[in-house]
Design a protein around this motif. Structure first.
Motif, PDB file in Angstrom:
ATOM      1  N   VAL A  13      -1.408  -0.574  -3.292  1.00 24.18           N
ATOM      2  CA  VAL A  13      -0.544   0.575  -3.563  1.00 24.18           C
ATOM      3  C   VAL A  13      -0.245   0.598  -5.050  1.00 24.18           C
ATOM      4  CG1 VAL A  13       1.717   1.617  -3.129  1.00 24.18           C
ATOM      5  CG2 VAL A  13       0.466   0.519  -1.252  1.00 24.18           C
ATOM      6  N   SER A  14      -0.522   1.736  -5.689  1.00 25.69           N
ATOM      7  CA  SER A  14      -0.314   1.834  -7.138  1.00 25.69           C
ATOM      8  C   SER A  14       0.977   2.562  -7.498  1.00 25.69           C
ATOM      9  CB  SER A  14      -1.501   2.541  -7.790  1.00 25.69           C
ATOM     10  OG  SER A  14      -1.699   3.817  -7.210  1.00 25.69           O
ATOM     11  N   ALA A  15       1.485   3.399  -6.592  1.00 26.71           N
ATOM     12  CA  ALA A  15       2.709   4.151  -6.897  1.00 26.71           C
ATOM     13  C   ALA A  15       3.382   4.574  -5.604  1.00 26.71           C
ATOM     14  CB  ALA A  15       2.397   5.387  -7.743  1.00 26.71           C
ATOM     15  N   THR A  16       4.696   4.709  -5.661  1.00 25.92           N
ATOM     16  CA  THR A  16       5.454   5.235  -4.528  1.00 25.92           C
ATOM     17  C   THR A  16       6.420   6.300  -5.030  1.00 25.92           C
ATOM     18  OG1 THR A  16       7.167   3.533  -4.731  1.00 25.92           O
ATOM     19  CG2 THR A  16       5.342   3.057  -3.233  1.00 25.92           C
ATOM     20  N   SER A  22       0.698   6.170  -3.065  1.00 23.02           N
ATOM     21  CA  SER A  22      -0.687   6.396  -3.455  1.00 23.02           C
ATOM     22  C   SER A  22      -1.297   5.049  -3.798  1.00 23.02           C
ATOM     23  CB  SER A  22      -0.789   7.350  -4.643  1.00 23.02           C
ATOM     24  OG  SER A  22      -0.162   6.799  -5.789  1.00 23.02           O
ATOM     25  N   GLY A  23      -2.585   4.937  -3.548  1.00 25.45           N
ATOM     26  CA  GLY A  23      -3.247   3.660  -3.797  1.00 25.45           C
ATOM     27  C   GLY A  23      -4.733   3.776  -3.606  1.00 25.45           C
ATOM     28  N   GLY A  30     -17.538   1.415  -1.666  1.00 25.65           N
ATOM     29  CA  GLY A  30     -16.833   2.310  -2.571  1.00 25.65           C
ATOM     30  C   GLY A  30     -15.348   2.358  -2.295  1.00 25.65           C
ATOM     31  N   GLU A  31     -14.625   2.959  -3.216  1.00 21.29           N
ATOM     32  CA  GLU A  31     -13.176   3.053  -3.126  1.00 21.29           C
ATOM     33  C   GLU A  31     -12.753   4.339  -2.404  1.00 21.29           C
ATOM     34  OE1 GLU A  31     -11.750   2.725  -7.138  1.00 21.29           O
ATOM     35  OE2 GLU A  31     -11.871   0.518  -7.107  1.00 21.29           O
ATOM     36  N   ILE A  32     -11.664   4.223  -1.673  1.00 23.59           N
ATOM     37  CA  ILE A  32     -11.075   5.360  -0.980  1.00 23.59           C
ATOM     38  C   ILE A  32      -9.697   5.583  -1.583  1.00 23.59           C
ATOM     39  CG2 ILE A  32     -10.351   6.289   1.252  1.00 23.59           C
ATOM     40  CD1 ILE A  32     -12.195   3.958   2.452  1.00 23.59           C
ATOM     41  N   ARG A  33      -9.534   6.692  -2.268  1.00 24.49           N
ATOM     42  CA  ARG A  33      -8.239   7.004  -2.883  1.00 24.49           C
ATOM     43  C   ARG A  33      -7.283   7.513  -1.818  1.00 24.49           C
ATOM     44  NH1 ARG A  33     -10.981  11.195  -6.811  1.00 24.49           N
ATOM     45  NH2 ARG A  33     -12.103  11.445  -4.826  1.00 24.49           N
ATOM     46  N   THR A  34      -6.075   6.972  -1.814  1.00 20.05           N
ATOM     47  CA  THR A  34      -5.093   7.381  -0.816  1.00 20.05           C
ATOM     48  C   THR A  34      -3.885   8.024  -1.495  1.00 20.05           C
ATOM     49  OG1 THR A  34      -3.940   5.241  -0.822  1.00 20.05           O
ATOM     50  CG2 THR A  34      -5.800   5.498   0.711  1.00 20.05           C
ATOM     51  N   PRO A  35      -3.232   8.986  -0.784  1.00 18.24           N
ATOM     52  CA  PRO A  35      -3.538   9.482   0.548  1.00 18.24           C
ATOM     53  C   PRO A  35      -4.924  10.122   0.606  1.00 18.24           C
ATOM     54  CG  PRO A  35      -1.350  10.216  -0.151  1.00 18.24           C
ATOM     55  CD  PRO A  35      -2.022   9.646  -1.355  1.00 18.24           C
ATOM     56  N   ALA A  36      -5.609   9.871   1.713  1.00 14.27           N
ATOM     57  CA  ALA A  36      -6.990  10.322   1.885  1.00 14.27           C
ATOM     58  C   ALA A  36      -7.112  11.219   3.099  1.00 14.27           C
ATOM     59  CB  ALA A  36      -7.916   9.117   2.047  1.00 14.27           C
TER      60      ALA A  36
END
Length: 380
Positions: A13-16, A22-23, A30-36
């Motif tokens: 998680v990078s931010a709340t 978001s994370g 590969g990477e999945i950007r969230t919210p996805a």
């Protein structure tokens, strides 16, 4: 600088912003950007779309349907042909559902026991059996990156006693799924919380899943007829029962306002057939709400669906043209409207991620709601 792709499955998680987060989900593919938001590729295809076109809309991951793929063309055949990623030309992450939801919808064609479910194929009537163990094996053959535990999803409304009985069996099946999944580095198994709209049952389910241990956790048994108010009522508390350091996946959701409401309540992943199904039936989703391209008002309208949208449907074609090709039954109608809808859904997810990162989610949601309240542009 080139960063080596991780060979492990992890979530950060990078931010709340409030309960929203978001994370990134890291996978070997590969990477999945969230919210996805995950487009649904039921039979190894997102209908009316090329895989590279789906990626161009911003999708990081697709969903495949275990039930449909096991019946046709068969999991063993897909495995012989290199696995689902190679078979459908999608090299990025894939999540497969367990088959439980589809089997639920076949209530007149199934027999449910503690062991699993025996059912008749909707294609040719042939008999099949799905259990936690067979579901794990089919998903292993498909080669999906995220595997869903096998569960039963009772249709609502149902009595609390029925929901409790079903949930507890699903938790026993979750343990069997975990045991059968085994050790598969780089692949993840998600448990599925059940419990209907009853807080105590949801908490009991979450505790059972946490005791087993999963790489991610889904909130199941919603968007099955209970209505948005009841769904949001469950989401007001259910995500908080799940581990903060693991992805939270709300299954089968949904409309744009469902998505925004779920993200506000701490959900990281969602999927729905709505963008593609709506596109094939002449429905477009825009910032200003839904547009029915079948309506006669569009027949002479030279304007795009959405003047601010950068998808091919909006940058190259008029409402008049989209109205015409839908009325004429041309394939390009479903292709363009599906591309537009998927583009809009992914643009919404990108906006949510950006707003969470900036601590500006409340303003983003207010603008989202204000734009939708305006409704479609006035007819000419």
């Amino acid at each position: 600088m080139c960063r080596r792709m991780s060979d492990k499955f992890s979530f950060s998680v990078s931010a709340t912003d409030g309960r929203a987060r978001s994370g990134v989900i890291h996978t070997p593919r590969g990477e999945i950007r969230t919210p996805a938001f995950m487009p649904v590729g039921t039979a190894a295809t997102v209908k009316a779309m090329l895989p590279e076109s789906v990626r161009a809309t911003g999708a990081d991951i697709l969903l495949g349907n275990t039930y449909h793929l096991m019946l046709r063309p068969g999991a063993e055949r897909i495995a012989r042909l290199g696995g689902l990623h190679e078979f459908m030309n999608w090299p990025r992450p894939i999540l497969t559902d367990s088959g439980g939801f589809q089997v639920m919808s076949l209530s007149s064609l199934r027999k449910l026991t503690e062991e699993g479910v025996t059912f008749s194929s909707h294609i040719d009537g042939s008999k099949h059996h799905l259990s936690p163990e067979t579901s794990m094996e089919i998903q292993r053959l498909l080669g999906s990156d995220i595997v869903m535990a096998f569960d039963e999803c009772p249709a609502l409304p149902a009595s609390e006693e029925e929901v409790a009985k079903s949930m507890r069996m699903s938790m026993r099946w979750a343990q069997r799924s975990r045991d059968a999944f085994g050790d598969r580095p780089g692949h993840a198994l998600f448990g599925i919380m059940q419990g209907g709209v009853t807080r105590e049952l949801r908490e009991e389910s979450a505790e059972a899943l946490k005791a087993i241990g999963f790489e991610g956790y889904a909130i199941g048994g919603l968007a099955v007829g209970e209505g948005q108010e009841a769904m949001f009522g469950v989401l007001d508390y259910a995500p908080g029962f799940l581990p903060e350091d693991k992805p939270r996946y709300l299954m089968g959701v949904g409309k744009p306002d469902d998505i925004v409401g779920a993200v506000l309540r701490g959900v990281d992943m969602m999927d729905c057939v709505l963008p593609s199904r709506s596109g094939r039936t002449g429905q477009a989703w825009t910032r200003r709400g839904q547009v029915n391209i079948k309506n006669a008002r569009h027949a002479d309208d030279p304007r795009p669906l959405d003047a601010d949208c950068t998808c091919p449907a909006c940058t190259g074609y008029s409402r008049a043209y989209l109205h015409h090709v839908f009325r004429a039954g041309e394939m390009i109608s479903g292709m363009l409207l599906t591309w537009h809808n998927l583009h809009y859904f992914q643009e919404l997810m990108a906006g949510l991620r950006d707003a969470i990162g900036r601590g500006a989610l409340a303003g983003f949601v207010a603008e989202f709601e204000a734009m939708r309240a305006q409704g479609d542009i006035d007819p000419l």
